[in-house]
Design an enzyme around this catalytic site. Structure first.
Site, PDB file in Angstrom:
ATOM      1  N   GLU A 173     -19.221  62.162  73.282  1.00 36.51           N
ATOM      2  CA  GLU A 173     -18.989  62.665  72.058  1.00 36.51           C
ATOM      3  C   GLU A 173     -19.540  63.740  71.862  1.00 36.51           C
ATOM      4  OE1 GLU A 173     -22.375  62.395  71.095  1.00 36.51           O
ATOM      5  OE2 GLU A 173     -22.581  61.412  72.752  1.00 36.51           O
ATOM      6  N   GLU A 316     -22.741  63.757  75.176  1.00 32.49           N
ATOM      7  CA  GLU A 316     -21.499  64.408  75.640  1.00 32.49           C
ATOM      8  C   GLU A 316     -20.398  63.751  76.528  1.00 32.49           C
ATOM      9  OE1 GLU A 316     -22.670  68.126  77.610  1.00 32.49           O
ATOM     10  OE2 GLU A 316     -23.269  69.174  75.860  1.00 32.49           O
TER      11      GLU A 316
END
Lengths: 352, 352
Positions: A173, A316
């Protein structure tokens, strides 16, 4: 299809296949159970895919990107603009998750589920409902309908990737402020203590850290999410990124694809997905234990242990990227390791 | 060269290079420290190799194979013959470490440092002093001279592999009875409680487990190893396999090659190596926390944390094989990840 149909379509992993995988494991020329979690992985991947010799050779990390209205309250050390920039950087190949996923031989699937900017960049899939959630300290992050729609977006992403041949997924994310929303989601689900759940994210001053905890408490008080309703929690104190990832976990269960959970934000999404449909849990694989303190509460609530302990706190999808190798190594070993006959000695017998 | 010369030649990793690596890390477009242990790995590999952009692309696991006289006492659930068979199976490609090292792109270097059999198999390097150690419950496992010779064998193996271009090593072993000898070595070094150190190895009955603990206690009482003398401890209550691996760690430090430590037996060897020369510690990288209970004491004494927690207890080098990917991923990321200028945003500033 809508969320209700997807949820109805979720079954547990195939028990019969898991038993057959266990038999094959039992014939390996090693003391029974001596490969620990690698054996659990083998059984689960077989049961999930319904195959006694499944492939896990095409991998992808789904990265859900969105902004969070609560960043207006100053809960992050980074400006909101970083969400947009890092999301674009995923497509330029210059972020950490690019490097780690390339190293793992995995692709990235970057989805804009609500970045607060107009983005027209090849490689960023536009599924934006609107530019960022509302501020959770003043009311819900989104409507229930929006939450359902974004969850469906996550499920659909898994369906698309499965159709393209991907057989192992990870979550990631990008959303400045999402350790704050994740803390609120995890607190709402686990009933855990805010003081223990909230961390410093990318790096906060002591004052900002105290303030962040107050923000999470306020969000929960103002919104009063229903602790038995995952969709309500996502809508009221979550974010588009977390809701999208909850959809990815649900999609993994519906489409029968193993999904590696990244760190804290992915963990919040996993908890919400499992609250929405408990069978989803059997399709989730942990990766690393992030340094974000709330991660411990996530693992406790899921009844899982992280494979990796590297003190990472970048998000991430970097932890999921590192986790791929463990799943692949387990499956490669299972496919290949000699049986007792070949190995020229009697079966090890656990005498206990 | 002899052991004394090797020990004199060991220096700490290059501090100047480590500082330069840290500067490069500081320019990466991520919150400072957010890659946790990956950043520690980068600094250490740079300092060890003396290069600001070192390669870790040629990997090998050194597997030390030997028998232990103490198996006559019935401390293992496996017959002694398994040492020979599994050692041969390493060369046939059918063991678990073959599969995991192939998956990691690593080679195996199998050394016979004292298997209790005549072995003439291509791929098993004959460095045997004699066929297995003496029974440590009746006296020392070997003479001090033998211990020194086997340690030198380990150092020489690293030198050979470095000359052949290997730049990242792992440790592994095969030796029925070696959780017993390792428990004795770890107890002698750490002063830890036998009750907490000794585990069930490949799978013992409750009676055999109690007996194993008595065997370790007896070995320590009869031999009275000098807790400040690593060579004395290896000679009196260790084994050829453990001594050979201690040599591999010392060799890593002398030849400046990073060495990934496998599980409990490798951990016992690492502790002995560090006791012989404390600077060796800086060349050792942990891999997994084995399910063998004494592993916790090893990590405590080394002041390290395992990267992987998979409940494995197979040995052979299986944990080290899985650890390679973490070192490689860290170095690949360091080599490639964008700097702040490229990434189009201001440096993240840790405000604490």
């Amino acid at each position: 299809m809508n969320l209700r149909d997807y949820l109805k379509g979720i079954k547990l992993p195939d028990d019969e296949i898991m038993k057959r995988a266990q038999e094959k494991l039992g014939n390996m020329a090693i003391p029974i159970g001596s490969l620990g979690e690698l054996e659990v992985i083998v059984r689960r991947v077989c049961g999930i895919t319904g195959s006694i010799l499944p492939s896990v050779d095409k991998k992808c990390i789904i990265i859900m990107c969105a902004d969070n209205g609560v960043t207006d309250k100053g809960v992050s050390s980074c400006p909101k603009d970083v969400t947009k920039q890092v999301s674009i950087n995923f497509t330029r190949g210059i972020t950490t998750v690019n490097s780690l996923s390339d190293h793992a031989g995995a692709d990235l699937h970057v989805v804009d589920v609500g970045i607060d900017a107009d983005i027209d960049v090849p490689g960023i899939i536009n599924k934006k409902l609107r530019k960022g959630t509302w501020d959770i300290t003043e009311g819900p992050a989104m409507t229930r309908e929006e939450a359902v729609r974004i969850i469906e977006t996550g499920i659909e992403a898994v369906g698309e990737l499965k159709a393209r041949g991907y057989n192992l997924l990870g979550t990631g994310e990008m959303g400045i402020g999402n350790t704050t929303t994740s803390s609120a989601v995890v607190a709402a689900i686990t009933g855990g203590d805010i003081e223990e759940l909230v961390g410093r994210g990318a790096g906060l001053t002591k004052e900002a850290f105290e303030y962040k905890k107050e923000v999470v408490k306020t969000a929960l008080q103002i919104n009063g999410p229903d602790s038995s309703d995952g969709i309500d929690i996502l809508a009221k104190v979550g974010g588009f990124d977390i809701a999208g990832l909850a959809g990815v976990f649900i999609g993994g269960a519906y489409h029968r694809v193993p999904v590696l959970m990244d760190g804290f934000i992915s963990g919040a999404a996993a908890l919400a997905a499992v609250l929405i449909e408990p069978k989803v849990k059997d399709y989730i694989f942990p990766s690393h234990g992030s340094a974000e303190p709330g991660t411990r509460a996530v693992f406790r609530a899921l009844g899982m242990k992280p494979y990796l302990d590297l003190g990472m706190r970048l998000g991430e999808g970097t932890g999921a990227a590192l986790g791929f190798n463990i799943i692949e190594a387990a499956m490669a070993t299972y496919r290949r390791v000699g049986t007792f006959d070949e190995a020229n000695f009697d079966k090890y017998v656990p005498l206990d």
